[in-house]
Scaffold this motif. Structure first.
Motif, PDB file in Angstrom:
ATOM      1  N   LEU A 146      -5.760  19.143  -3.507  1.00 53.21           N
ATOM      2  CA  LEU A 146      -6.576  18.282  -2.651  1.00 53.21           C
ATOM      3  C   LEU A 146      -6.258  16.813  -2.882  1.00 53.21           C
ATOM      4  O   LEU A 146      -6.204  16.014  -1.927  1.00 53.21           O
ATOM      5  N   GLN A 147      -6.034  16.453  -4.144  1.00 56.80           N
ATOM      6  CA  GLN A 147      -5.673  15.070  -4.430  1.00 56.80           C
ATOM      7  C   GLN A 147      -4.311  14.728  -3.844  1.00 56.80           C
ATOM      8  O   GLN A 147      -4.088  13.610  -3.357  1.00 56.80           O
ATOM      9  N   MET A 148      -3.398  15.686  -3.857  1.00 58.89           N
ATOM     10  CA  MET A 148      -2.079  15.474  -3.247  1.00 58.89           C
ATOM     11  C   MET A 148      -2.202  15.214  -1.752  1.00 58.89           C
ATOM     12  O   MET A 148      -1.536  14.338  -1.192  1.00 58.89           O
ATOM     13  N   ASP A 170     -10.196  11.380 -12.205  1.00 60.97           N
ATOM     14  CA  ASP A 170     -11.016  10.168 -12.244  1.00 60.97           C
ATOM     15  C   ASP A 170     -10.182   8.950 -12.634  1.00 60.97           C
ATOM     16  O   ASP A 170     -10.319   7.875 -12.048  1.00 60.97           O
ATOM     17  N   ALA A 171      -9.291   9.125 -13.603  1.00 58.04           N
ATOM     18  CA  ALA A 171      -8.429   8.016 -14.009  1.00 58.04           C
ATOM     19  C   ALA A 171      -7.464   7.629 -12.897  1.00 58.04           C
ATOM     20  O   ALA A 171      -7.184   6.439 -12.673  1.00 58.04           O
ATOM     21  N   ALA A 172      -6.973   8.631 -12.159  1.00 57.00           N
ATOM     22  CA  ALA A 172      -6.046   8.345 -11.052  1.00 57.00           C
ATOM     23  C   ALA A 172      -6.765   7.585  -9.945  1.00 57.00           C
ATOM     24  O   ALA A 172      -6.228   6.616  -9.386  1.00 57.00           O
ATOM     25  N   ARG A 173      -7.977   8.000  -9.603  1.00 61.50           N
ATOM     26  CA  ARG A 173      -8.725   7.304  -8.558  1.00 61.50           C
ATOM     27  C   ARG A 173      -9.064   5.882  -8.984  1.00 61.50           C
ATOM     28  O   ARG A 173      -8.986   4.946  -8.185  1.00 61.50           O
ATOM     29  N   THR A 174      -9.454   5.721 -10.240  1.00 58.85           N
ATOM     30  CA  THR A 174      -9.788   4.376 -10.727  1.00 58.85           C
ATOM     31  C   THR A 174      -8.565   3.467 -10.693  1.00 58.85           C
ATOM     32  O   THR A 174      -8.637   2.304 -10.240  1.00 58.85           O
ATOM     33  N   ARG A 203       0.829  -1.211   0.000  1.00 60.47           N
ATOM     34  CA  ARG A 203       0.000   0.000   0.000  1.00 60.47           C
ATOM     35  C   ARG A 203       0.860   1.255   0.000  1.00 60.47           C
ATOM     36  O   ARG A 203       0.554   2.244  -0.677  1.00 60.47           O
ATOM     37  N   LEU A 204       1.941   1.200   0.782  1.00 59.27           N
ATOM     38  CA  LEU A 204       2.834   2.356   0.867  1.00 59.27           C
ATOM     39  C   LEU A 204       3.478   2.649  -0.481  1.00 59.27           C
ATOM     40  O   LEU A 204       3.559   3.813  -0.900  1.00 59.27           O
ATOM     41  N   ILE A 205       3.943   1.615  -1.158  1.00 62.37           N
ATOM     42  CA  ILE A 205       4.561   1.815  -2.481  1.00 62.37           C
ATOM     43  C   ILE A 205       3.568   2.442  -3.447  1.00 62.37           C
ATOM     44  O   ILE A 205       3.891   3.375  -4.198  1.00 62.37           O
ATOM     45  N   LEU A 206       2.326   1.927  -3.447  1.00 66.33           N
ATOM     46  CA  LEU A 206       1.303   2.473  -4.341  1.00 66.33           C
ATOM     47  C   LEU A 206       0.989   3.919  -4.005  1.00 66.33           C
ATOM     48  O   LEU A 206       0.882   4.778  -4.908  1.00 66.33           O
ATOM     49  N   ALA A 207       0.853   4.235  -2.716  1.00 64.33           N
ATOM     50  CA  ALA A 207       0.548   5.605  -2.314  1.00 64.33           C
ATOM     51  C   ALA A 207       1.690   6.550  -2.660  1.00 64.33           C
ATOM     52  O   ALA A 207       1.462   7.694  -3.098  1.00 64.33           O
ATOM     53  N   GLU A 208       2.932   6.104  -2.485  1.00 69.66           N
ATOM     54  CA  GLU A 208       4.075   6.958  -2.832  1.00 69.66           C
ATOM     55  C   GLU A 208       4.164   7.188  -4.331  1.00 69.66           C
ATOM     56  O   GLU A 208       4.516   8.293  -4.778  1.00 69.66           O
ATOM     57  N   GLU A 209       3.857   6.177  -5.130  1.00 68.78           N
ATOM     58  CA  GLU A 209       3.860   6.365  -6.582  1.00 68.78           C
ATOM     59  C   GLU A 209       2.825   7.411  -6.998  1.00 68.78           C
ATOM     60  O   GLU A 209       3.117   8.312  -7.798  1.00 68.78           O
ATOM     61  N   ASN A 210       1.627   7.324  -6.449  1.00 62.30           N
ATOM     62  CA  ASN A 210       0.590   8.300  -6.783  1.00 62.30           C
ATOM     63  C   ASN A 210       0.945   9.688  -6.271  1.00 62.30           C
ATOM     64  O   ASN A 210       0.717  10.691  -6.960  1.00 62.30           O
ATOM     65  N   ARG A 211       1.529   9.752  -5.074  1.00 65.28           N
ATOM     66  CA  ARG A 211       1.926  11.055  -4.534  1.00 65.28           C
ATOM     67  C   ARG A 211       3.007  11.693  -5.389  1.00 65.28           C
ATOM     68  O   ARG A 211       2.930  12.894  -5.711  1.00 65.28           O
TER      69      ARG A 211
END
Length: 440
Positions: free
Chosen positions: A204-206, A404-408, A167-175
């Motif tokens: 806000l997404q950040m 929307d694409a990022a959330r999906t 989860r951390l890796i995924l969250a850091e990639e998106n951040r």
């Protein structure tokens, strides 16, 4: 400058030399880095690398609950020793004297000694030994059951750390992705290319992605703390896991699993041994209806003024008459204990059968879900986000399309990680329900 007096000249020269030496000392100290103080010297925390098998081995060696349960086996072995012991003999020593017609203790006293030994009949000692033996075997099975249950906890905690790390890796990639997008769009906003509301949406997404990073870090630390406690490691120990949370397809035979569970589950074996122990206790209670025999032998020595037989030998036997107490209450209690142990055994068997079936169904369903993600959904989610991001950079997509694409993409990847962990969790649950490791 002219100095007339020799004393003044000497004082001026000495002062100049002292100032020069002081300046050189200050420059030398400034050129050298300061030495660290004692308080700033810290030893690096110990670190340990563990595979899943190594974690299990360390758990069996150091876990407090395992050690406590193992002590219970030694306690039951002590009961076995006690059950096999014979009753101690009883030694009696006494004197008897007459004080008539000038007799005293020294010339007419009698000194006698006697030893009594209780002999248990009807096999009481054998029944006690049998019951204690079943108690030890039940304690050994209970120890194996504790290892089974705690072993599942160790495996599940190990993969909870892996879940939090993924989860951390995924969250850091998106951040990091949106951090770059925010930098670019900040410049674009200053130049008037985008509206302020679009920049606010990115910010806000950040914040949302940053919160996910923090939450993942907290979950990982909590799981590591649980693992260190299970393995009896210091809180300062840095734990690094080497076994990855990968998908390994398992297709077990449910019929074989049911049979194996009834044969291998240590809690069922413990209940069976307990039932046998209660049966031995019942046989012992019935044996107490037959009284035991006490045999005694003694020898008496009399003084010079005693009867003509100065030395006497005595031999006698005693047995209680079972007129009133024939252990009726003990037998009834033992019969109830047998019935209770049998009901407890049947309850455990029924519980194990249901646990195996539920764990098997959960494993099959979670496996189907993981296979659905592995079949291409993950790649589609990543590709969609990359396509929309490039289109947004060229002006072919709006910020709402990008968000929307990022959330999906995030939802799909996070759901896959959750499904993978759920599959591993259900696999460990099935192994715990069966009582053995499942390979295929």
């Amino acid at each position: 400058m002219r100095v007339e007096s020799p004393r003044l000249w000497f004082f001026f020269t000495a002062s100049s030399i002292l100032c020069l030496l002081t300046s050189l000392s200050v420059l030398a100290d400034a050129a050298q880095p300061p030495l660290p103080s004692v308080d700033t010297i810290r030893e690096p925390p110990p670190s340990i690398r563990l595979s899943l098998d190594e974690a299990i081995a360390l758990f069996l060696k150091q876990n407090f609950d395992v050690l406590i349960t193992r002590y219970g086996i030694e306690s039951n072995k002590g009961q076995e020793i006690t059950a096999a012991l014979f009753p101690n003999p009883l030694m009696t020593v006494g004197t008897l004297s007459s004080y008539t017609q000038g007799r005293t203790l020294s010339n007419s006293g009698q000194l006698f000694g006697q030893i009594q030994q209780l002999f248990e009949l009807a096999g009481k000692r054998g029944y006690r030994v049998e019951a204690a033996g079943y108690g030890t075997r039940s304690a050994e099975a209970a120890f194996e059951d504790a290892v089974r249950q705690l072993g599942f906890t160790v495996k599940d905690t190990y993969y909870r750390i892996q879940l939090a790390q993924r989860r951390l890796i995924l969250a850091e990639e998106n951040r990091d992705r949106f951090s770059r997008i925010l930098e670019i769009n900040t410049i674009r906003f200053k130049k008037g290319y985008i509206a302020e509301v679009d920049l606010i949406r990115i910010r806000l997404q950040m914040v949302d992605f940053h919160a996910q990073v923090i939450q993942s870090l907290q979950d990982a630390e909590s799981a590591r703390g649980d693992l260190r406690q299970l393995l009896r490691l210091s809180p300062k120990t840095a734990v690094e896991l080497t076994t990855e949370m990968d998908f390994r397809r398992i297709d077990p035979d449910i019929n074989k699993l049911r049979v194996a569970a009834l044969d291998l589950r240590p809690d069922i074996r413990a209940k069976r041994f307990t039932y046998s122990q209660r049966e031995a206790d019942l046989k012992l209670a019935k044996a107490y209806r037959i009284p035991d025999v006490t045999i005694a032998g003694g020898y008496a020595i009399q003084g010079s003024n005693g009867p003509d037989n100065p030395g006497q030998v005595a031999l006698n036997a005693g047995i209680p008459l079972p007129l009133f107490n024939r252990n009726q209450g003990g037998i009834r209690q033992a019969e109830v204990a047998v019935q209770s142990a049998e009901a407890d055994l049947n309850k455990t068997v029924n519980q194990v059968e249901n646990e195996v079936d539920v764990a098997y169904r959960n494993l099959i369903q979670s496996r189907r879900l993981v296979e659905a993600y592995v079949g291409g959904v993950l790649d589609d989610a990543r590709s969609t986000l990359n396509i929309v991001e490039r289109a947004y950079e060229r002006g072919g997509a709006t910020i709402l399309d990008l968000l929307d694409a990022a959330r999906t993409s995030r939802t799909i990847q996070q759901n896959y990680i959750e499904a993978l962990y759920s599959y591993q969790h259900n696999l460990f649950q099935l192994e715990s329900a069966v009582g053995q490791e499942i390979r295929s």
